[in-house]
Design a protein around this motif. Structure first.
Motif, mmCIF file in Angstrom:
data_model
loop_
_atom_site.group_PDB
_atom_site.id
_atom_site.type_symbol
_atom_site.label_atom_id
_atom_site.label_comp_id
_atom_site.label_asym_id
_atom_site.label_seq_id
_atom_site.Cartn_x
_atom_site.Cartn_y
_atom_site.Cartn_z
ATOM 1 N N GLY A 1 9.337 1.921 1.120
ATOM 2 C CA GLY A 1 8.617 0.670 0.939
ATOM 3 C C GLY A 1 9.253 -0.211 -0.125
ATOM 4 O O GLY A 1 9.390 -1.428 0.051
ATOM 5 N N CYS A 2 9.655 0.410 -1.239
ATOM 6 C CA CYS A 2 10.329 -0.352 -2.302
ATOM 7 C C CYS A 2 11.624 -0.975 -1.805
ATOM 8 O O CYS A 2 11.914 -2.146 -2.075
ATOM 9 C CB CYS A 2 10.630 0.567 -3.486
ATOM 10 S SG CYS A 2 9.206 1.035 -4.474
ATOM 11 N N MET A 3 12.424 -0.183 -1.101
ATOM 12 C CA MET A 3 13.731 -0.664 -0.659
ATOM 13 C C MET A 3 13.603 -1.778 0.370
ATOM 14 O O MET A 3 14.368 -2.741 0.355
ATOM 15 C CB MET A 3 14.551 0.502 -0.103
ATOM 16 C CG MET A 3 14.935 1.530 -1.137
ATOM 17 S SD MET A 3 15.856 2.908 -0.404
ATOM 18 C CE MET A 3 16.098 3.955 -1.837
ATOM 19 N N VAL A 4 12.633 -1.645 1.269
ATOM 20 C CA VAL A 4 12.424 -2.692 2.271
ATOM 21 C C VAL A 4 12.015 -3.998 1.588
ATOM 22 O O VAL A 4 12.522 -5.073 1.915
ATOM 23 C CB VAL A 4 11.360 -2.256 3.293
ATOM 24 C CG1 VAL A 4 10.982 -3.414 4.207
ATOM 25 C CG2 VAL A 4 11.870 -1.079 4.127
ATOM 26 N N TYR B 1 -4.014 -0.264 -6.354
ATOM 27 C CA TYR B 1 -3.706 0.972 -7.080
ATOM 28 C C TYR B 1 -4.871 1.959 -7.057
ATOM 29 O O TYR B 1 -4.654 3.159 -7.233
ATOM 30 C CB TYR B 1 -3.333 0.651 -8.529
ATOM 31 C CG TYR B 1 -1.937 0.112 -8.683
ATOM 32 C CD1 TYR B 1 -0.835 0.954 -8.565
ATOM 33 C CD2 TYR B 1 -1.716 -1.237 -8.943
ATOM 34 C CE1 TYR B 1 0.447 0.462 -8.701
ATOM 35 C CE2 TYR B 1 -0.431 -1.737 -9.089
ATOM 36 C CZ TYR B 1 0.655 -0.881 -8.962
ATOM 37 O OH TYR B 1 1.923 -1.371 -9.086
ATOM 38 N N GLY B 2 -6.091 1.470 -6.855
ATOM 39 C CA GLY B 2 -7.248 2.352 -6.887
ATOM 40 C C GLY B 2 -7.662 2.914 -5.544
ATOM 41 O O GLY B 2 -8.633 3.667 -5.465
ATOM 42 N N ARG B 3 -6.938 2.551 -4.467
ATOM 43 C CA ARG B 3 -7.319 3.046 -3.145
ATOM 44 C C ARG B 3 -6.963 4.529 -2.994
ATOM 45 O O ARG B 3 -5.884 4.962 -3.404
ATOM 46 C CB ARG B 3 -6.647 2.220 -2.063
ATOM 47 C CG ARG B 3 -7.152 0.768 -2.066
ATOM 48 C CD ARG B 3 -6.663 -0.031 -0.888
ATOM 49 N NE ARG B 3 -7.253 -1.373 -0.885
ATOM 50 C CZ ARG B 3 -7.018 -2.291 0.030
ATOM 51 N NH1 ARG B 3 -6.194 -2.020 1.042
ATOM 52 N NH2 ARG B 3 -7.594 -3.482 -0.043
ATOM 53 N N GLN C 1 0.832 -1.203 0.000
ATOM 54 C CA GLN C 1 0.000 0.000 0.000
ATOM 55 C C GLN C 1 0.866 1.253 0.000
ATOM 56 O O GLN C 1 0.529 2.251 -0.663
ATOM 57 C CB GLN C 1 -0.933 -0.012 1.208
ATOM 58 C CG GLN C 1 -1.994 -1.096 1.118
ATOM 59 C CD GLN C 1 -2.976 -1.035 2.269
ATOM 60 O OE1 GLN C 1 -3.993 -0.333 2.210
ATOM 61 N NE2 GLN C 1 -2.680 -1.780 3.325
ATOM 62 N N GLY C 2 1.969 1.218 0.712
ATOM 63 C CA GLY C 2 2.870 2.363 0.699
ATOM 64 C C GLY C 2 3.396 2.650 -0.698
ATOM 65 O O GLY C 2 3.503 3.811 -1.111
ATOM 66 N N VAL C 3 3.692 1.600 -1.446
ATOM 67 C CA VAL C 3 4.252 1.778 -2.790
ATOM 68 C C VAL C 3 3.175 2.129 -3.801
ATOM 69 O O VAL C 3 3.337 3.068 -4.591
ATOM 70 C CB VAL C 3 5.007 0.503 -3.224
ATOM 71 C CG1 VAL C 3 5.493 0.644 -4.670
ATOM 72 C CG2 VAL C 3 6.185 0.237 -2.303
#
Length: 388
Positions: A130-133, A199-201, A120-122
């Motif tokens: 978020g991506c790096m984690v 993606y729609g949230r 959700q973060g990404v």
């Protein structure tokens, strides 16, 4: 509407001449300020619009679509679950978190974060941390994850995209194209329908901080539910957008826009044009003969061609005369020809955009001809073969 294509052919040289003659100049049906743009119909994969679609561009945050493909694929194949957790390293926190000054979900240093929350973060906030984690948790390091991204990109048909990191932050050698970004968006929608919904949230709250989805299309009331935006000094402002209207879904990627306002407006116009300006039309029924290919040395001078299923196109409603089609193959085809043998393709253009290609197969068998028939074909090839 039916196309009757009799005796069209193209050899190695003839193909180039055919395309040059067939495609009219300045025949685009839509104009956009984007430097690069590409749009496809999600159901059929038909190309509805293309402008410098294969020009390499820096992906910026749109690279995160490939990061999510890696994550979604791992979940679908049960190598990972939404409830798994990964720890926020100092590297991820410093380079992608609050201290970085970039898009972030504000994950706390050394905290353990569920995969679903990282997704959700990404997808909602384009969170670099978020991506790096995720990258470090799945592959040990971001560098190793990027190598796996490239392997996976080739597997799903992205031949020109190269990823150096999971975030899209500027890096030498990192590039993609708007064609491949749109194809990637289509792949995510087709292969991971349940996960695509993130993606729609409209927003996401993490670490007591609520952020709205960065995609400007979602708030326009046009049926948008994805996908990503990005911006870089070298590539300008870009977007990958997807909207659904009255059962039609289109996905577009754009780059080279001047600012976020222009990006939002140009994307809206292109996507709305895409869902309103075409109608699905069957141009050839199942098992209907599409045309004929020349045969060399055969009992017949030609072989009938057909597709394996009905051929449908998305026909421009207001510009029907802009749709053209041609059978393309290397020929003449040498006898014998077996029924069902692949022979060529039916190429359909909308204006000057190559919209779709459908494989064509021999609808009948053609045996080897008599000696006089073969001699006649040989003489004909000597006389006119050089013209192709």
């Amino acid at each position: 509407m039916r196309f009757r294509l009799v005796h069209p052919f193209a050899g190695l040289l003839g193909l180039g001449l055919l395309l040059a003659a067939l495609v009219p100049a300045n025949a685009q049906l839509f104009e956009t300020k984007a430097t690069q743009a590409f749009m496809i119909d999600a159901e059929t994969g038909t190309v509805l619009f293309s402008k410098d679609a294969d020009q390499p561009i820096p992906p910026a945050s749109m690279a995160k679509l490939m990061t999510m493909e890696m994550v979604f694929n791992a979940i679908k194949s049960k190598r990972m679950t939404l409830d798994d957790t990964f720890v926020v390293s100092e590297n991820a926190w410093r380079k992608g978190g609050a201290p970085s000054g970039t898009s972030t979900m504000f994950a706390k240093l050394k905290s353990a974060v569920r995969v679903e929350d990282l997704i959700q973060g990404v997808t909602i906030q384009a969170a670099n941390d978020g991506c790096m984690v995720l990258a470090e948790g799945m592959a040990g390091s971001e560098e190793n994850f990027a190598a796996q991204m490239n392997d996976r990109a080739r597997q799903i048909g992205l031949a020109k995209s190269t990823f150096v990191n999971s975030t899209g932050l500027p890096a030498d050698g990192q590039q993609t194209t708007v064609r491949e970004l749109a194809q990637l968006g289509l792949h995510l929608w087709r292969e991971y329908p349940d996960l695509y919904l993130y993606y729609g949230r409209p927003d996401f709250t993490w670490n007591k901080i609520t952020q709205r989805n960065r995609n400007p299309l979602l708030a326009m009331g046009i049926g948008a539910d994805g996908l990503a935006v990005g911006a870089s000094e070298a590539g300008g402002f870009g977007i990958v957008g997807s909207i659904s209207h009255d059962g039609t879904r289109v996905i577009a990627a754009m780059s080279g826009l001047a600012n976020d306002r222009e990006r939002a407006e140009e994307a809206r116009k292109l996507l709305e044009w895409g869902v309103r300006s075409f109608e699905k039309t069957e141009i050839f029924a199942s098992n209907e003969v599409v045309g004929e290919a020349q045969v060399f040395g055969g009992a017949k001078s030609g072989v009938a061609l057909k597709a394996k299923a009905p051929i449908n196109v998305l026909l421009p409603i207001a510009n029907r005369d802009k749709l053209t089609a041609k059978i393309v193959y290397q020929g003449p085809v040498s006898a014998p020809v077996e029924e069902g043998q692949p022979v060529g393709t039916l190429r359909v253009w909308i204006g000057d955009t190559l919209s779709q290609e459908t494989p064509l197969f021999a609808a009948e068998s053609v045996g080897v001809g008599t000696l006089p028939q073969r001699a006649f074909d040989a003489a004909k090839e000597l006389a006119v073969g050089w013209l192709r």
